[in-house]
Design a protein around this motif. Sequence first.
Motif, PDB file in Angstrom:
ATOM      1  N   PHE A  40      25.149  15.702  35.343  1.00  0.00           N
ATOM      2  CA  PHE A  40      24.757  15.190  36.652  1.00  0.00           C
ATOM      3  C   PHE A  40      23.246  14.950  36.691  1.00  0.00           C
ATOM      4  O   PHE A  40      22.772  13.916  37.180  1.00  0.00           O
ATOM      5  CB  PHE A  40      25.194  16.177  37.747  1.00  0.00           C
ATOM      6  N   LEU A  58      21.359  11.373  37.333  1.00  0.00           N
ATOM      7  CA  LEU A  58      20.369  11.187  38.393  1.00  0.00           C
ATOM      8  C   LEU A  58      19.092  10.568  37.838  1.00  0.00           C
ATOM      9  O   LEU A  58      18.497   9.679  38.455  1.00  0.00           O
ATOM     10  CB  LEU A  58      20.056  12.521  39.077  1.00  0.00           C
ATOM     11  N   LEU A  99      19.692   6.958  37.209  1.00  0.00           N
ATOM     12  CA  LEU A  99      19.777   6.219  38.468  1.00  0.00           C
ATOM     13  C   LEU A  99      18.372   6.011  39.029  1.00  0.00           C
ATOM     14  O   LEU A  99      18.021   4.924  39.506  1.00  0.00           O
ATOM     15  CB  LEU A  99      20.665   6.982  39.462  1.00  0.00           C
ATOM     16  N   ILE A 153      24.479   1.915  42.439  1.00  0.00           N
ATOM     17  CA  ILE A 153      24.709   3.236  43.042  1.00  0.00           C
ATOM     18  C   ILE A 153      26.212   3.526  43.067  1.00  0.00           C
ATOM     19  O   ILE A 153      26.657   4.622  42.715  1.00  0.00           O
ATOM     20  CB  ILE A 153      24.105   3.303  44.466  1.00  0.00           C
ATOM     21  N   ILE A 154      26.993   2.502  43.423  1.00  0.00           N
ATOM     22  CA  ILE A 154      28.451   2.691  43.431  1.00  0.00           C
ATOM     23  C   ILE A 154      28.940   3.014  42.011  1.00  0.00           C
ATOM     24  O   ILE A 154      29.729   3.942  41.802  1.00  0.00           O
ATOM     25  CB  ILE A 154      29.160   1.429  43.969  1.00  0.00           C
ATOM     26  N   THR A 184      28.039   6.500  41.073  1.00  0.00           N
ATOM     27  CA  THR A 184      28.879   7.442  41.810  1.00  0.00           C
ATOM     28  C   THR A 184      30.254   7.536  41.158  1.00  0.00           C
ATOM     29  O   THR A 184      30.808   8.626  41.001  1.00  0.00           O
ATOM     30  CB  THR A 184      29.021   6.981  43.278  1.00  0.00           C
ATOM     31  N   GLY A 185      30.764   6.369  40.763  1.00  0.00           N
ATOM     32  CA  GLY A 185      32.068   6.356  40.098  1.00  0.00           C
ATOM     33  C   GLY A 185      32.047   7.188  38.819  1.00  0.00           C
ATOM     34  O   GLY A 185      32.942   7.995  38.573  1.00  0.00           O
ATOM     35  N   PHE A 193      30.043   9.571  38.158  1.00  0.00           N
ATOM     36  CA  PHE A 193      29.923  10.990  38.492  1.00  0.00           C
ATOM     37  C   PHE A 193      31.283  11.562  38.898  1.00  0.00           C
ATOM     38  O   PHE A 193      31.640  12.670  38.508  1.00  0.00           O
ATOM     39  CB  PHE A 193      28.906  11.197  39.613  1.00  0.00           C
ATOM     40  N   MET A 194      32.030  10.778  39.662  1.00  0.00           N
ATOM     41  CA  MET A 194      33.344  11.270  40.078  1.00  0.00           C
ATOM     42  C   MET A 194      34.245  11.502  38.878  1.00  0.00           C
ATOM     43  O   MET A 194      34.996  12.475  38.829  1.00  0.00           O
ATOM     44  CB  MET A 194      33.976  10.282  41.064  1.00  0.00           C
TER      45      MET A 194
END
Lengths: 364, 593
Positions: A276, A280, A283, B24-25, B28-29, B31-32
């Motif tokens: 994670f 980050l 990102l 970002i989407i 997030t995907g 990460f999920m």
Amino acid sequence: MPKRTDKTILVTMLILIAFGFIMIYSASAVISYKKYGDSFFFLKKQLIWGLLGMIAFMAAHSLDYRTWQRYVIPVFALSCLMLILVLTPLFGPAVNGSRRWLRLGIISFQPSEITKLAVIIYLAGYLARKGDGIRDFFHGFVPPMILIGIIMGLIIIEPDLGSVVTIGLVAGTLLLIGGARLSHMSLVVLLSAPIVYRFVMQVGYRRQRWETFLNPWMDPAGSGFQIVQSFMAFGSGGLLGSGLGEGRQKLFFLPYPHTDFIFAIIGEEMGLLGVFSIILLYLLLALKGCTIAIKTEDLFGSYLAFGITMMITIQVLINICVATGLLPTKGLALPFLSYGGSSLLTNMLGMGMLSSIAKDGRGR
Amino acid sequence: MLSRRKDKKRRLKIKIYLIMFLLIIGFTGVFMRLFNLHVVKNQALASRAEKQHQKTIILEGERGTILDRNGKILAANLDVPSMYASPVSVKDQAAASKKISLATGTEYNILKNKMKSGKKSGKNFVWLKRRIDPAKVEEVKGLGIEGIGLIMESQRFYPKGNLLSNVLGFAGLDNNGLEGLELRYDKYLRGDKRWQVLEKDALGKTIFPKDRKYTTPQRGKDIALTIDEVIQYISERELDLALERTSAKSGSIIVMDPRNGEILAMAVRPTFDPNHTDSYQPSDLRNRAITDPYEPGSTLKTLVASAAIEEGLVTPDELIYCENGSFNIGGRVLHDHEKHGLLPFKDVIKVSSNIGTAKVGMRLGEERLYKYIRAFGLGEKTDIDLSGESIGIVREPGSWTVKSLPSISIGQEVAATPIQLITAVAAIANGGWLMRPHLVDEIRDQEGNIVFKSAPEVIRRVVSFDTAREMIKILTRVTERGGTGEKAVISGYSVAGKTGTAQKKAAGSRGYSAEYFVSSFIGFVPSQDPRLIILVVIDEPEGVSWGGSIAAPVFKNVAEEILNYLAIPQENREGILMVSRENGQPGSINEIR
């Protein structure tokens, strides 16, 4: 107006690289000892490339990025030359059935890596120069398509599918924000679909990769081995991981633990928390790069910043998606973290350019 | 023109914002997905990984060798076969167990149960019998049972049996150090972990050890001791003879080089054979020379006398009245073994008068006596390179009773381990330096590079060179005619020493036992340039228990043979070497003036 140097890019990049050094050592120590009698073999090489990369970064950072626009043609030509040379048996020895490495004396280099950057510089310059002219099909859209097509063709002969996909996606997004017509781009996608199908489905191992992707558990001891091993690495990591150096997947089970699948090793040893944090950081780097592209008045700088950001980000997303089974397997380094000198050097050079744009890209 | 440019830039911004949103989407995907793998599927994937990892076994790398100071091997490794089973692959467990039992002599039920429980939990690998007799290898192979195999493991072997065993300790089945030096230096001795993969064949039935792929064959490091195998042997032999002669229950002998703190021998009884540890009690495994404090009795008078001379409270020739053998001091009546009147202080020590020594102890007073005893290293660890050292018992003056001062002066109410006592007296022998005792000389890696090299280590200066010289003269008198240590005398050498006969605390009462004693003798030789200091402690000898009669002869036998073995030149009794090393470092004998 000269802007105060923004350290975000440099610091984020260095954290990732430093973390990469640790993980490369952890993942490769046993294999490295076995193969070369020195558990630091891969780490040492990566440290040298990191040093070269840092020099490249500093140079690109202090150089006015507009200079690159002037040298678009020589840079591009050199890339093509290297891509051709690498296909000759003299300079490009076959490794695992592919010719990706250009051997020059004691160092070997992957021309496809630096080509990514060359394509971006070329396309950024072309789009900035053409302006709305890109909307014209024959005089605006077709010429870069042909050039990029040739490059991608050369790389696919090596073969290095990962790089081809990266270049295609980066070029596509650049054209999109550069104002190319959606209809033209759709046409390219439609026309290339049969070619892609041919390249994927006619080549046995790619076809198998595709089928494995759809159902990795079908043959966990055979074709699904790699991805299943990767799943197990992530899964046994849990929240906090098994601890640095404690992972066992890298020992016998997961192939390419220090290159393509280093993210799985991070997952096993550092857990969800570790992966994670890494995500980050990436990102942060992506958003920062896009922000620089937005803030830059100069169109060339804007396109270049965006292209470099996409080059990194797309590779990150593809690599992680492959490791987590969201995309079919293809060899692609995780920027800054994976072992691999050409990739590290190219990405650091790109970051240097980005940093230079952030510094003095507010227009004149 | 300008507005068109601005418009283009505006559209560019919107598109980049859109892409940032998509990124970002995307992240997030990703990460999920990771959350799914790490958390949701954690159990399933981890247990699957664990199961596959069972196919790998960890073998400890070969341990380093332990050698004596001359390179003689004290502990080494042998390759020995171990037998394993893949329970899921064994078809008929009962028949297999029976065959194996016949071939190797391992009990049938043990084999059967191991396979049964292994199969129940779906294991790919269980050890059936570790370290089997190498002669049985062919027989086991000849059985040809599917799912049974042999792997070479390395086993610790102590070629000298119980020689030095209490110091060496031993290593366990997994080559891990469990006691003694093996434990203390485990991280050096231990080899790297060795991984071995066991693979299923195409049918998924049998497991074969793959050839040692991905193994790290790094051996552990070798340790060379300061111990001399021959001196160790002499000490143990003499200790055994003494214990037999006196029917004592335990004892120890330490031989040290007082110049640098090197331990040359450390003999301890009872002892054990480290090749077969299961047949011994924990009390046999202990290294009593460092773990068991005892009341040193009269040997402690050496420290009291040194302190009083150092402080200028007494001179060797000062006459002290010894009260004809009975004296009430500090509310306690002290007795001497023989009645004495006026004696010069040097003879107080020679005949080991309790009364005379206690009187000098009173001059020192509580604080100074305590300070010197602590300075000599009692009440603190000597920091010898062994685990489990005791600090002994030295109470602070605040908790002393009125009787304590005279009692401590004659070696009661304090307890010291043999290693503490020999280290303390060595400080007199070497001219005043308290040295850290040690028995590891060198650690070498497999390429022969020296990883660690010991050097003499001074803890502190305790008394001046002059005081030490005076004390050596006094202690030399102990072994002369009429001294308590007459029996320690060795022809051709002058011996300095002190006897000790300490009553043991009576069990269950506060007083001392009239029956149980600890007899000891501490001595160094040649007295004017000591090369050896030897402490002999015999615990609970039967019958006559005087240190002078029990321990002193043992000292003599040990010392005499070692002097001969080391070819230490005999002294000219008349013109003894006068060596000055007042300001020199201990061990330097080159400053002859």
